[in-house]
Design a protein around this motif. Structure first.
Motif, PDB file in Angstrom:
ATOM      1  N   MET A 166       0.847  -1.198   0.000  1.00 34.52           N
ATOM      2  CA  MET A 166       0.000   0.000   0.000  1.00 34.52           C
ATOM      3  C   MET A 166       0.887   1.254   0.000  1.00 34.52           C
ATOM      4  O   MET A 166       1.959   1.267   0.611  1.00 34.52           O
ATOM      5  N   ASP A 167       0.418   2.280  -0.677  1.00 32.13           N
ATOM      6  CA  ASP A 167       1.232   3.496  -0.811  1.00 32.13           C
ATOM      7  C   ASP A 167       1.085   4.403   0.405  1.00 32.13           C
ATOM      8  O   ASP A 167      -0.025   4.812   0.762  1.00 32.13           O
ATOM      9  N   THR A 168       2.217   4.727   1.016  1.00 31.08           N
ATOM     10  CA  THR A 168       2.198   5.675   2.141  1.00 31.08           C
ATOM     11  C   THR A 168       2.179   7.097   1.587  1.00 31.08           C
ATOM     12  O   THR A 168       2.634   7.356   0.465  1.00 31.08           O
ATOM     13  N   LEU A 169       1.657   7.999   2.393  1.00 31.80           N
ATOM     14  CA  LEU A 169       1.610   9.418   2.008  1.00 31.80           C
ATOM     15  C   LEU A 169       2.359  10.240   3.045  1.00 31.80           C
ATOM     16  O   LEU A 169       2.420   9.855   4.226  1.00 31.80           O
ATOM     17  N   GLU A 170       2.892  11.361   2.603  1.00 29.58           N
ATOM     18  CA  GLU A 170       3.616  12.257   3.504  1.00 29.58           C
ATOM     19  C   GLU A 170       2.624  12.866   4.498  1.00 29.58           C
ATOM     20  O   GLU A 170       1.593  13.416   4.081  1.00 29.58           O
ATOM     21  N   ALA A 171       2.919  12.722   5.779  1.00 24.92           N
ATOM     22  CA  ALA A 171       1.995  13.245   6.799  1.00 24.92           C
ATOM     23  C   ALA A 171       2.760  14.046   7.854  1.00 24.92           C
ATOM     24  O   ALA A 171       3.958  13.840   8.046  1.00 24.92           O
ATOM     25  N   GLU A 172       2.044  14.958   8.502  1.00 23.38           N
ATOM     26  CA  GLU A 172       2.653  15.790   9.562  1.00 23.38           C
ATOM     27  C   GLU A 172       1.672  15.948  10.700  1.00 23.38           C
ATOM     28  O   GLU A 172       0.459  15.959  10.473  1.00 23.38           O
ATOM     29  N   ILE A 173       2.208  16.103  11.896  1.00 27.29           N
ATOM     30  CA  ILE A 173       1.352  16.393  13.056  1.00 27.29           C
ATOM     31  C   ILE A 173       1.630  17.839  13.459  1.00 27.29           C
ATOM     32  O   ILE A 173       2.782  18.228  13.634  1.00 27.29           O
ATOM     33  N   LYS A 174       0.552  18.616  13.573  1.00 26.99           N
ATOM     34  CA  LYS A 174       0.714  20.004  14.022  1.00 26.99           C
ATOM     35  C   LYS A 174      -0.393  20.317  15.006  1.00 26.99           C
ATOM     36  O   LYS A 174      -1.576  20.120  14.677  1.00 26.99           O
ATOM     37  N   ASP A 175      -0.025  20.812  16.169  1.00 27.22           N
ATOM     38  CA  ASP A 175      -1.017  21.186  17.195  1.00 27.22           C
ATOM     39  C   ASP A 175      -2.047  20.084  17.438  1.00 27.22           C
ATOM     40  O   ASP A 175      -3.263  20.353  17.489  1.00 27.22           O
ATOM     41  N   GLY A 176      -1.589  18.855  17.522  1.00 30.47           N
ATOM     42  CA  GLY A 176      -2.497  17.743  17.821  1.00 30.47           C
ATOM     43  C   GLY A 176      -3.348  17.300  16.645  1.00 30.47           C
ATOM     44  O   GLY A 176      -4.258  16.484  16.798  1.00 30.47           O
ATOM     45  N   LYS A 177      -3.079  17.819  15.449  1.00 32.36           N
ATOM     46  CA  LYS A 177      -3.860  17.426  14.272  1.00 32.36           C
ATOM     47  C   LYS A 177      -2.954  16.775  13.222  1.00 32.36           C
ATOM     48  O   LYS A 177      -1.768  17.108  13.138  1.00 32.36           O
ATOM     49  N   ILE A 178      -3.564  15.861  12.458  1.00 28.12           N
ATOM     50  CA  ILE A 178      -2.791  15.172  11.421  1.00 28.12           C
ATOM     51  C   ILE A 178      -3.084  15.831  10.073  1.00 28.12           C
ATOM     52  O   ILE A 178      -4.242  16.108   9.743  1.00 28.12           O
ATOM     53  N   PHE A 179      -2.032  16.038   9.321  1.00 31.30           N
ATOM     54  CA  PHE A 179      -2.168  16.607   7.970  1.00 31.30           C
ATOM     55  C   PHE A 179      -1.492  15.662   6.979  1.00 31.30           C
ATOM     56  O   PHE A 179      -0.499  15.021   7.312  1.00 31.30           O
ATOM     57  N   VAL A 180      -2.045  15.587   5.797  1.00 27.58           N
ATOM     58  CA  VAL A 180      -1.470  14.713   4.786  1.00 27.58           C
ATOM     59  C   VAL A 180      -1.319  15.470   3.466  1.00 27.58           C
ATOM     60  O   VAL A 180      -2.098  16.368   3.159  1.00 27.58           O
ATOM     61  N   ARG A 181      -0.289  15.100   2.741  1.00 33.16           N
ATOM     62  CA  ARG A 181      -0.140  15.621   1.371  1.00 33.16           C
ATOM     63  C   ARG A 181      -0.701  14.533   0.454  1.00 33.16           C
ATOM     64  O   ARG A 181      -0.037  13.539   0.190  1.00 33.16           O
ATOM     65  N   TYR A 182      -1.950  14.709   0.061  1.00 30.77           N
ATOM     66  CA  TYR A 182      -2.634  13.647  -0.683  1.00 30.77           C
ATOM     67  C   TYR A 182      -2.221  13.651  -2.151  1.00 30.77           C
ATOM     68  O   TYR A 182      -2.209  14.696  -2.801  1.00 30.77           O
ATOM     69  N   ARG A 183      -1.879  12.472  -2.646  1.00 32.96           N
ATOM     70  CA  ARG A 183      -1.588  12.358  -4.078  1.00 32.96           C
ATOM     71  C   ARG A 183      -1.861  10.938  -4.552  1.00 32.96           C
ATOM     72  O   ARG A 183      -1.894  10.001  -3.767  1.00 32.96           O
ATOM     73  N   LYS A 184      -2.097  10.814  -5.846  1.00 35.28           N
ATOM     74  CA  LYS A 184      -2.371   9.499  -6.418  1.00 35.28           C
ATOM     75  C   LYS A 184      -1.092   8.960  -7.052  1.00 35.28           C
ATOM     76  O   LYS A 184      -0.286   9.726  -7.568  1.00 35.28           O
ATOM     77  N   MET A 185      -0.950   7.628  -6.977  1.00 31.89           N
ATOM     78  CA  MET A 185       0.259   6.983  -7.505  1.00 31.89           C
ATOM     79  C   MET A 185      -0.073   6.162  -8.742  1.00 31.89           C
ATOM     80  O   MET A 185      -1.226   5.789  -8.964  1.00 31.89           O
ATOM     81  N   ARG A 186       0.961   5.849  -9.495  1.00 29.01           N
ATOM     82  CA  ARG A 186       0.758   5.033 -10.701  1.00 29.01           C
ATOM     83  C   ARG A 186       0.309   3.631 -10.323  1.00 29.01           C
ATOM     84  O   ARG A 186       0.772   3.061  -9.337  1.00 29.01           O
ATOM     85  N   LEU A 187      -0.580   3.100 -11.103  1.00 30.60           N
ATOM     86  CA  LEU A 187      -1.135   1.765 -10.832  1.00 30.60           C
ATOM     87  C   LEU A 187      -0.436   0.715 -11.669  1.00 30.60           C
ATOM     88  O   LEU A 187       0.064   1.006 -12.767  1.00 30.60           O
TER      89      LEU A 187
END
Ligand code: FES
Length: 186
Positions: free
Chosen positions: A157-178
């Motif tokens: 499964m493809d992982t995505l870049e994620a960050e935690i800021k002030d108790g919240k999770i953020f992700v850089r959503y993108r689609k990968m080649r199939l």
């Protein structure tokens, strides 16, 4: 003053005033042209600029997924991803563009997977009973860390870049080649 001299002076005055008239005419034409260009540029930009933009733009930055306090250790949580879509002339309200699975391990470290199966793009589900991720389309199975256990998926499964800021999770959503073994942005 004799007659010849008088004619000469009049001719000179005539030439001078004609030259002045021509000069003023040129200035007026140049000024009109400049004003025309000044008005035309914003108009041209209005019509041309959107056409030069990407037809549809998805997410470009980090998207908020929610609070880390909503996650439980070792239990994957699915979150729908919404983003504002913008095409050449319109900005649409937030629309669902995909989903991710968030997993928090015992050390409170987070992994975010896209829910898109790397085989042919079906949605991956979590099966609580077996403790595996399953793609129902062609029966690919993945463990909780996203590794392929069985089935046709060419990679985990493809992982995505994620960050935690002030108790919240953020992700850089993108689609990968199939359908390929390497992970490359689509
Ligand atoms: S799309 Fe998931 S196994 Fe084929």
């Amino acid at each position: 003053m004799n007659m010849k001299k008088q004619i000469c002076i009049e001719e000179t005055e005539l030439h001078t005033s004609e030259g002045r008239r021509n000069f003023l005419k040129i200035c007026s034409v140049a000024l009109s042209a400049l004003m025309g260009i000044a008005f035309a540029i914003p108009l041209i930009r209005t019509f041309i600029s959107p056409a030069l933009q990407q037809t549809v733009s998805g997410s470009t930055g980090l998207l908020e997924l929610g609070s880390i306090s909503d996650c439980q250790v070792g239990i994957p949580r699915k979150i729908k991803i919404k983003d504002v879509k913008v095409d050449a002339w319109n900005k649409f309200p937030p629309t669902e563009i995909g989903a991710v699975w968030i997993i928090m391990d015992k050390d409170k470290a987070f992994t975010v997977f896209t829910s898109i199966c790397p085989h042919l793009g079906c949605g991956i589900n979590w099966d609580e009973n077996s403790g595996k991720f399953i793609c129902p389309c062609h029966d690919s199975f993945f463990d909780i860390e996203g590794r392929v256990l069985s089935g046709p998926s060419p990679r985990g499964m493809d992982t995505l870049e994620a960050e935690i800021k002030d108790g919240k999770i953020f992700v850089r959503y993108r689609k990968m080649r199939l359908g390929v073994s390497g992970k490359f942005p689509a």
